[in-house]
Design a protein around this motif. Sequence first.
Motif, mmCIF file in Angstrom:
data_model
loop_
_atom_site.group_PDB
_atom_site.id
_atom_site.type_symbol
_atom_site.label_atom_id
_atom_site.label_comp_id
_atom_site.label_asym_id
_atom_site.label_seq_id
_atom_site.Cartn_x
_atom_site.Cartn_y
_atom_site.Cartn_z
ATOM 1 N N SER A 255 -6.471 14.434 5.549
ATOM 2 C CA SER A 255 -7.251 13.286 5.076
ATOM 3 C C SER A 255 -6.446 12.450 4.093
ATOM 4 O O SER A 255 -6.428 11.222 4.168
ATOM 5 N N ILE A 256 -5.777 13.129 3.164
ATOM 6 C CA ILE A 256 -5.008 12.439 2.123
ATOM 7 C C ILE A 256 -3.916 11.560 2.743
ATOM 8 O O ILE A 256 -3.651 10.465 2.270
ATOM 9 N N LYS A 257 -3.296 12.031 3.817
ATOM 10 C CA LYS A 257 -2.214 11.279 4.462
ATOM 11 C C LYS A 257 -2.685 9.937 5.018
ATOM 12 O O LYS A 257 -1.882 9.034 5.227
ATOM 13 N N LYS A 258 -3.973 9.786 5.247
ATOM 14 C CA LYS A 258 -4.523 8.533 5.777
ATOM 15 C C LYS A 258 -4.825 7.525 4.673
ATOM 16 O O LYS A 258 -5.040 6.358 4.952
ATOM 17 N N TRP A 259 -4.889 7.965 3.439
ATOM 18 C CA TRP A 259 -5.294 7.112 2.329
ATOM 19 C C TRP A 259 -4.119 6.391 1.699
ATOM 20 O O TRP A 259 -2.998 6.880 1.689
ATOM 21 N N ARG A 260 -4.399 5.217 1.095
ATOM 22 C CA ARG A 260 -3.381 4.413 0.423
ATOM 23 C C ARG A 260 -3.924 3.892 -0.903
ATOM 24 O O ARG A 260 -5.118 3.702 -1.069
ATOM 25 N N LYS B 207 0.916 15.387 -6.163
ATOM 26 C CA LYS B 207 -0.291 15.155 -5.357
ATOM 27 C C LYS B 207 -1.531 15.409 -6.204
ATOM 28 O O LYS B 207 -2.463 14.588 -6.235
ATOM 29 N N ASN B 208 -1.547 16.526 -6.916
ATOM 30 C CA ASN B 208 -2.707 16.865 -7.747
ATOM 31 C C ASN B 208 -2.905 15.868 -8.881
ATOM 32 O O ASN B 208 -4.040 15.559 -9.246
ATOM 33 N N GLN B 209 -1.817 15.354 -9.457
ATOM 34 C CA GLN B 209 -1.938 14.338 -10.509
ATOM 35 C C GLN B 209 -2.579 13.068 -9.951
ATOM 36 O O GLN B 209 -3.431 12.470 -10.592
ATOM 37 N N TRP B 210 -2.131 12.638 -8.791
ATOM 38 C CA TRP B 210 -2.697 11.438 -8.180
ATOM 39 C C TRP B 210 -4.174 11.657 -7.840
ATOM 40 O O TRP B 210 -5.012 10.801 -8.125
ATOM 41 N N LEU C 146 -9.406 18.079 -5.535
ATOM 42 C CA LEU C 146 -8.065 18.622 -5.303
ATOM 43 C C LEU C 146 -7.990 19.470 -4.042
ATOM 44 O O LEU C 146 -6.904 19.723 -3.528
ATOM 45 N N LYS C 147 -9.122 19.902 -3.536
ATOM 46 C CA LYS C 147 -9.154 20.732 -2.329
ATOM 47 C C LYS C 147 -9.279 19.893 -1.060
ATOM 48 O O LYS C 147 -9.427 20.445 0.028
ATOM 49 N N PHE D 163 0.847 -1.188 0.000
ATOM 50 C CA PHE D 163 0.000 0.000 0.000
ATOM 51 C C PHE D 163 0.883 1.238 0.000
ATOM 52 O O PHE D 163 1.770 1.372 0.831
ATOM 53 N N HIS D 164 0.615 2.138 -0.958
ATOM 54 C CA HIS D 164 1.439 3.324 -1.147
ATOM 55 C C HIS D 164 0.673 4.575 -0.745
ATOM 56 O O HIS D 164 -0.514 4.707 -1.035
ATOM 57 N N ARG D 165 1.396 5.483 -0.112
ATOM 58 C CA ARG D 165 0.804 6.768 0.261
ATOM 59 C C ARG D 165 0.676 7.657 -0.969
ATOM 60 O O ARG D 165 1.500 7.597 -1.872
ATOM 61 N N ILE D 166 -0.321 8.502 -0.952
ATOM 62 C CA ILE D 166 -0.467 9.516 -1.997
ATOM 63 C C ILE D 166 0.557 10.604 -1.675
ATOM 64 O O ILE D 166 0.634 11.059 -0.533
ATOM 65 N N PRO D 167 1.369 11.009 -2.660
ATOM 66 C CA PRO D 167 2.387 12.032 -2.365
ATOM 67 C C PRO D 167 1.732 13.337 -1.944
ATOM 68 O O PRO D 167 0.775 13.783 -2.568
ATOM 69 N N THR D 168 2.248 13.940 -0.879
ATOM 70 C CA THR D 168 1.673 15.197 -0.401
ATOM 71 C C THR D 168 2.679 16.346 -0.408
ATOM 72 O O THR D 168 2.279 17.506 -0.423
#
Length: 111
Positions: free
Chosen positions: A53-58, A36-39, A47-48, A25-30
């Motif tokens: 929240s994003i840091k919790k997702w994989r 980050k926006n591409q992912w 995008l907002k 499981f990979h983190r979304i780059p922040t």
Amino acid sequence: MPAAMVLCVVKGCDNKSKVYSIIMFHRIPTKNKKRKNQWLAALNIDLKTPVESIKKWRVCSEHFGPDDYLVNMDSITRTTVRRLKDTQNSLIITKSQLFIFRRSKCTMYTN
């Protein structure tokens, strides 16, 4: 205390962390806003969305190809270590098509 269950954030993917699973499981780059926006765009996520929240997702390894990884040998444990390349084009998911379950049942969703 047991580790928290990790789920893949890709819509339609039901992969979750399991003991002795080969799925990573990979983190979304922040840190890199462009990546980050591409992912987020590829995952069809606003995008907002707050970074907290994003840091919790994989995103699970089912959504990446073999060429998206760097493979190295760990000199201490003598095991192979796979790491996701730090490139903008790693994510297989695109806005026009979403590949789910690459190994078992490949389903394509179009947006």
